[in-house]
Design a protein around this motif. Structure first.
Motif, mmCIF file in Angstrom:
data_model
loop_
_atom_site.group_PDB
_atom_site.id
_atom_site.type_symbol
_atom_site.label_atom_id
_atom_site.label_comp_id
_atom_site.label_asym_id
_atom_site.label_seq_id
_atom_site.Cartn_x
_atom_site.Cartn_y
_atom_site.Cartn_z
ATOM 1 N N GLU A 242 0.834 -1.196 0.000
ATOM 2 C CA GLU A 242 0.000 0.000 0.000
ATOM 3 C C GLU A 242 0.865 1.242 0.000
ATOM 4 N N VAL A 243 0.298 2.295 -0.522
ATOM 5 C CA VAL A 243 0.929 3.605 -0.531
ATOM 6 C C VAL A 243 -0.019 4.567 0.165
ATOM 7 N N GLY A 244 0.476 5.225 1.216
ATOM 8 C CA GLY A 244 -0.373 6.102 2.002
ATOM 9 C C GLY A 244 0.177 7.510 2.097
ATOM 10 N N LEU A 245 -0.690 8.395 2.543
ATOM 11 C CA LEU A 245 -0.324 9.789 2.772
ATOM 12 C C LEU A 245 0.017 9.963 4.247
ATOM 13 N N VAL B 124 5.076 16.055 5.765
ATOM 14 C CA VAL B 124 4.021 15.577 4.883
ATOM 15 C C VAL B 124 4.681 14.841 3.725
ATOM 16 N N GLY B 125 4.002 13.813 3.224
ATOM 17 C CA GLY B 125 4.557 13.081 2.096
ATOM 18 C C GLY B 125 3.899 11.739 1.903
ATOM 19 N N LEU B 126 4.597 10.858 1.203
ATOM 20 C CA LEU B 126 4.113 9.521 0.873
ATOM 21 C C LEU B 126 4.981 8.478 1.555
ATOM 22 N N ILE B 127 4.341 7.385 1.945
ATOM 23 C CA ILE B 127 5.079 6.257 2.508
ATOM 24 C C ILE B 127 4.439 4.970 1.995
ATOM 25 N N ALA B 128 5.277 4.036 1.570
ATOM 26 C CA ALA B 128 4.803 2.778 0.987
ATOM 27 C C ALA B 128 5.224 1.607 1.862
ATOM 28 N N VAL C 126 6.878 -9.488 8.473
ATOM 29 C CA VAL C 126 8.024 -8.671 8.081
ATOM 30 C C VAL C 126 7.655 -7.844 6.848
ATOM 31 N N ALA C 127 8.026 -6.556 6.893
ATOM 32 C CA ALA C 127 7.770 -5.672 5.757
ATOM 33 C C ALA C 127 8.826 -4.579 5.733
ATOM 34 N N ILE C 128 8.935 -3.924 4.595
ATOM 35 C CA ILE C 128 9.814 -2.772 4.414
ATOM 36 C C ILE C 128 8.945 -1.554 4.140
ATOM 37 N N LYS C 129 9.326 -0.420 4.765
ATOM 38 C CA LYS C 129 8.616 0.831 4.531
ATOM 39 C C LYS C 129 9.593 1.862 3.980
ATOM 40 N N VAL C 130 9.222 2.479 2.868
ATOM 41 C CA VAL C 130 10.025 3.534 2.259
ATOM 42 C C VAL C 130 9.125 4.742 2.044
ATOM 43 N N GLY D 17 2.756 10.631 13.717
ATOM 44 C CA GLY D 17 2.004 10.910 12.502
ATOM 45 C C GLY D 17 0.905 9.898 12.240
ATOM 46 N N LEU D 18 0.108 10.199 11.245
ATOM 47 C CA LEU D 18 -1.015 9.355 10.828
ATOM 48 C C LEU D 18 -0.887 9.094 9.333
ATOM 49 N N VAL D 19 -0.984 7.834 8.968
ATOM 50 C CA VAL D 19 -0.922 7.438 7.562
ATOM 51 C C VAL D 19 -2.330 7.097 7.089
ATOM 52 N N PHE D 20 -2.744 7.731 6.009
ATOM 53 C CA PHE D 20 -4.054 7.473 5.422
ATOM 54 C C PHE D 20 -3.867 6.749 4.089
ATOM 55 N N THR D 21 -4.462 5.568 4.000
ATOM 56 C CA THR D 21 -4.387 4.773 2.774
ATOM 57 C C THR D 21 -5.757 4.768 2.113
#
Length: 322
Positions: A117-120, A160-164, A173-177, A316-320
């Motif tokens: 997923e890609v979130g704000l 502010v930005g994007l995080i996947a 297990v996951a990777i976040k960029v 912060g809060l991530v919105f997907t």
């Protein structure tokens, strides 16, 4: 007539004698049966008495056994020794049972998977800019000669930005960029002196020469976090650790931009550690501590201060949306 009378009497006598002989065996049989029953009752009574005597003798014999006899191993009729094994629940056995029960309960819980997923992301936080006071310039009353850290600025960064999120397996297990834009207004915490080309190394000389500085610094930079996320199969909370590379765009004090004067390094490197909590499929709560190990400014910028570093926290809060 006389002969007839004698004959009748003889017949009557014979009949009576025959009747007495026929009743005599019955009396003898009944007496015999009574005798037999009497004998059997006597026999049973004697057998009962013998059994009671035998039991009494057995009990007396058992009571007379010594402790040594009781300690002898139990054996079969053939002479084989009987070994009785009793179930003993040790601590290790009980712990293994509890672990198995917990594992069964854990397996019944539904899986909370990772999704690509890609979130704000939007976050706020707090940070401090501090360094080592080599000359005790910011603490005149201190008698210790140890080098103590001093906080020069504090501020409240906004990101502010994007995080996947990129899963490496189903749920653990996951990777976040990400790619973030950060703005921070750093408020001065102490009055300070900025070094100039003709300044002396002594801060007290600078103090006599001119008044100390006091003002804010505005920073803008682009950041690229890289995080490894670890969590349980059924839990929505995860642990995250990684790094963040930042490129300064502006670092301005009054009319002086430290980036243009090469006082600010071209790249910042920081350690990130924290975690996230999956609220639902649309929202995730994130919090991280940022520790920047590379120096923020050149040691020649502030009088009496060296090894300038940064420490901050971000929530912060991530919105997907999909």
């Amino acid at each position: 007539m006389k002969h007839i009378t004698l004959g009748v009497l003889l017949f009557a006598t014979t009949f009576v004698f025959a009747q007495e002989n026929s009743e005599q065996p019955q009396l003898e049989d009944s007496s015999t049966e009574e005798a037999v029953s009497t004998d059997s009752s006597v026999t049973e009574s004697s057998a009962t008495d013998d059994s009671a005597l035998a039991q009494t003798a057995t009990l007396e014999t058992a009571s007379e056994q010594s402790p040594a006899d009781e300690a002898l191993p139990e054996r079969t009729l053939e002479g084989y020794r009987i070994i009785r094994i009793q179930k003993t629940e040790t601590k290790a056995f009980k712990d293994s049972v509890k672990r198995a029960e917990r594992q069964i309960e854990e397996d019944k819980k539904p899986t909370i998977p990772f999704r690509f997923e890609v979130g704000l992301l939007a976050s706020i936080g707090a940070k401090e800019l501090f360094g080592s006071d080599r000359y005790a310039y910011y603490d005149r009353d201190r008698t210790s000669k140890e080098i103590e850290p001093v906080t020069l600025f504090h501020g409240y960064p906004v990101n502010v930005g994007l995080i996947a999120t990129i899963p490496l397996n189903e749920a653990t297990v996951a990777i976040k960029v990400g790619a973030l834009f950060e703005y921070t207004n750093l408020i001065h915490n102490e009055d300070f002196f900025l070094k100039t080309n003709d300044s002396d190394e002594s801060p007290w000389f600078e103090e006599k020469k001119r008044e100390p500085e006091h003002g804010n610094i505005s920073q803008m930079r682009v950041s690229f976090p890289l995080l490894f996320a670890l969590k349980g199969r059924t839990t929505p909370a995860m642990f995250e650790v990684g790094s963040k590379i930042s490129i300064p765009i502006q670092d301005k004090y009054k009319s002086v931009d430290f980036v243009d004067h090469n006082i600010r390094p071209a790249v910042d490197a920081a350690l990130l550690i924290g975690g996230s909590f999956i609220i639902n499929k649309y929202f995730t709560l994130m919090t991280h501590i940022e520790a920047q190990w590379s120096e923020i400014y050149d040691d020649e910028l502030f009088v009496g201060v060296s090894d300038i570093s940064l420490l901050g926290i971000h929530v912060g809060l991530v919105f997907t949306p999909f």
